[in-house]
Design an enzyme around this catalytic site. Structure first.
Site, PDB file in Angstrom:
ATOM      1  NE  ARG A 172     -63.933  31.046 -19.581  1.00 38.94           N
ATOM      2  CZ  ARG A 172     -64.716  31.977 -20.102  1.00 38.94           C
ATOM      3  NH1 ARG A 172     -65.659  32.554 -19.368  1.00 38.94           N
ATOM      4  NH2 ARG A 172     -64.554  32.343 -21.340  1.00 38.94           N
ATOM      5  CE  LYS A 197     -51.677  13.900  -9.639  1.00 37.97           C
ATOM      6  NZ  LYS A 197     -50.739  12.767  -9.730  1.00 37.97           N
ATOM      7  CD  GLU A 228     -52.473   3.900  -5.112  1.00 42.62           C
ATOM      8  OE1 GLU A 228     -51.570   4.546  -4.560  1.00 42.62           O
ATOM      9  OE2 GLU A 228     -52.543   3.760  -6.357  1.00 42.62           O
ATOM     10  CE  LYS A 238     -53.798  11.909  -3.374  1.00 38.87           C
ATOM     11  NZ  LYS A 238     -54.381  11.266  -4.509  1.00 38.87           N
ATOM     12  CD  GLU A 260     -47.278  14.141  -9.745  1.00 41.89           C
ATOM     13  OE1 GLU A 260     -48.414  13.809  -9.360  1.00 41.89           O
ATOM     14  OE2 GLU A 260     -46.669  13.551 -10.640  1.00 41.89           O
ATOM     15  NE  ARG A 308     -50.913  14.963  -6.098  1.00 44.90           N
ATOM     16  CZ  ARG A 308     -52.156  15.405  -6.176  1.00 44.90           C
ATOM     17  NH1 ARG A 308     -52.404  16.697  -6.102  1.00 44.90           N
ATOM     18  NH2 ARG A 308     -53.168  14.577  -6.323  1.00 44.90           N
ATOM     19  CG  ASN A 366     -45.825   9.715  -8.956  1.00 46.40           C
ATOM     20  OD1 ASN A 366     -47.043   9.660  -8.874  1.00 46.40           O
ATOM     21  ND2 ASN A 366     -45.190  10.751  -9.473  1.00 46.40           N
ATOM     22  CG  HIS A 408     -48.150   4.738  -9.002  1.00 45.42           C
ATOM     23  ND1 HIS A 408     -48.015   4.468  -7.652  1.00 45.42           N
ATOM     24  CD2 HIS A 408     -49.496   4.852  -9.222  1.00 45.42           C
ATOM     25  CE1 HIS A 408     -49.210   4.451  -7.087  1.00 45.42           C
ATOM     26  NE2 HIS A 408     -50.129   4.679  -8.011  1.00 45.42           N
ATOM     27  CG  HIS A 447     -48.544   3.834 -14.349  1.00 48.52           C
ATOM     28  ND1 HIS A 447     -48.182   5.127 -14.066  1.00 48.52           N
ATOM     29  CD2 HIS A 447     -49.734   3.644 -13.722  1.00 48.52           C
ATOM     30  CE1 HIS A 447     -49.108   5.697 -13.303  1.00 48.52           C
ATOM     31  NE2 HIS A 447     -50.056   4.809 -13.082  1.00 48.52           N
ATOM     32  CG  HIS A 484     -54.199   1.678 -10.270  1.00 48.35           C
ATOM     33  ND1 HIS A 484     -53.197   2.050 -11.145  1.00 48.35           N
ATOM     34  CD2 HIS A 484     -54.019   2.439  -9.151  1.00 48.35           C
ATOM     35  CE1 HIS A 484     -52.456   3.000 -10.592  1.00 48.35           C
ATOM     36  NE2 HIS A 484     -52.929   3.250  -9.381  1.00 48.35           N
TER      37      HIS A 484
HETATM   38  N1  GLY Z   1     -52.436   9.308  -7.303  1.00 49.54           N
HETATM   39  C1  GLY Z   1     -51.310  10.077  -6.985  1.00 49.54           C
HETATM   40  C2  GLY Z   1     -51.630  11.514  -6.763  1.00 49.54           C
HETATM   41  O1  GLY Z   1     -52.771  11.868  -6.509  1.00 49.54           O
HETATM   42  O2  GLY Z   1     -50.749  12.327  -6.845  1.00 49.54           O
END
Ligand code: GLY
Length: 351
Positions: free
Chosen positions: A109, A131, A173, A213, A223, A227, A231, A234, A238, A253
């Site tokens: 956990r 993330k 980025e 960031k 998000e 947040r 994007n 992206h 993507h 990427h």
């Molecule tokens: N890579 C975008 C974010 O971390 O929200």
């Protein structure tokens, strides 16, 4: 995440020792891929605090970011006697920090983890902001959780071993962070000579980029709103990556994000009056350093299909983050199919 937990390293040995001592783990595990095991682990392995650490090594490519690899990490933690008070140190690029972060977040956990990103892309993006993920059923980052590492240690000396393509990939980025923050930062990024990287200047820019960031993630860690600014580039990026994958083309990427940003800044100019002069500056920079991902109009339908299936969408409409100027962010924007095709025309004719 508390600001003090993202550290721009002056002395990785001291800062890593301090970060581990703060956790007071009963056991330390270090996750690397085969590349970072050879190139980066030797830089810290002699540290007394890592003397009894257990190494876990996984394959280096995104194809290995799977449930099977995750299971090997859980198994190694279990067999190595990890408890809920153990610590996992992720030493590597985004694949290692994403998968390692997820392994740590789910083992018993959740155990503590520290990220030491070794690529530019992971320093300014993947390793920061909590993330974690693995790919699943062919879908990138399909399964994961939001869970911050205890500490992120950024040591730009690792970057000197990266090839030019990986520097450019991470830099895209950073360019995105410039576009969503302020003109001074963007101008500094557009001036930087990416063909002859000056690593000491890059260190300051990485710090600035991570601050952008971090500031956004602090306001919206899961998000729900702001947040989504991250994007930018992206949605189309993507789609380019998915097309490349389907056609067996290799695309890093950050390159896809750079091309995607050109497209989405065009859309920003059409829908939000983003200044044409800035669009042209970014276009020139991307053209010079990233070249072109060749598409024909026969692939528009397929690209449009990928955009409609993007996981950022809600209720069937394609979700874009657009700008009306540098730092003027408009989330949850959409566009018609005609506008998207015109955007792809602009991309093909100008890049
Ligand atoms: N890579 C975008 C974010 O971390 O929200």
């Amino acid at each position: 995440m508390d600001r003090k937990d993202i550290i721009i390293c002056k002395d990785l040995h001291v800062e890593l020792t301090t970060a581990i001592e703060a956790v007071q783990p009963d056991k330390v595990f270090v996750l690397t891929d085969t590349t970072t095991c050879d190139c980066c682990w030797p830089q810290i392995e002699h540290l007394p605090i890592l003397h009894d650490a257990t190494m876990i090594t996984i394959p280096p490519t995104d194809e290995a970011k799977t449930l099977d690899t995750l299971a090997t990490v859980w198994t190694a933690l279990g067999e190595g006697g990890a408890t809920r008070h153990s610590l996992l140190i992720n030493l590597g690029g985004g694949m290692v920090t994403d998968l390692g972060g997820f392994a740590a977040s789910t083992f018993k956990r959740g155990i503590a983890y520290i990220n030491i990103p070794t690529t530019l892309l992971s320093m300014v993006d993947a390793a920061v902001g909590g993330k974690t993920a693995i790919n699943f059923r062919g879908l990138k980052n399909e399964i994961g959780v939001f869970n911050e590492s205890c500490t992120v240690l950024l040591d730009t000396r690792f970057l000197t071993t990266l090839d030019a393509h990986n520097i450019c990939s991470g830099y895209a980025e950073m360019l995105k962070h410039g576009l969503i923050s302020d003109m001074d930062h963007l101008a500094e990024l557009l001036r930087y000579d990416l063909t002859e990287p000056d690593f000491s200047a890059l260190q300051g820019m990485v710090a600035r980029s991570v601050e952008v960031k971090e500031h956004i993630v602090e306001q919206d860690p899961r998000e729900q709103g702001m947040r989504k600014a991250l994007n930018l580039g992206h949605t189309v990026g993507h789609a380019f990556e998915s097309l490349a994958l389907a056609e067996g083309r290799t695309v890093l990427h950050g390159y896809a994000v750079a091309w995607g940003m050109v497209c989405e800044l065009y859309l920003s100019a059409v829908r939000c009056q983003f200044p044409q002069s800035l669009l042209r500056q970014v276009l020139q920079f991307v053209k010079q350093h990233y070249g072109q991902f060749i598409i024909t109009c026969r692939e528009y339908e397929q690209l449009y299909g990928y955009m409609t299936h993007d996981k950022k969408n809600t209720a069937g409409s394609i979700n874009f983050t657009l700008l009306s100027d540098v730092g003027q962010i408009h989330i949850n924007q959409t566009a018609t199919k005609d506008e998207i095709y015109e955007m792809l025309d602009f991309y093909r004719e100008n890049i």
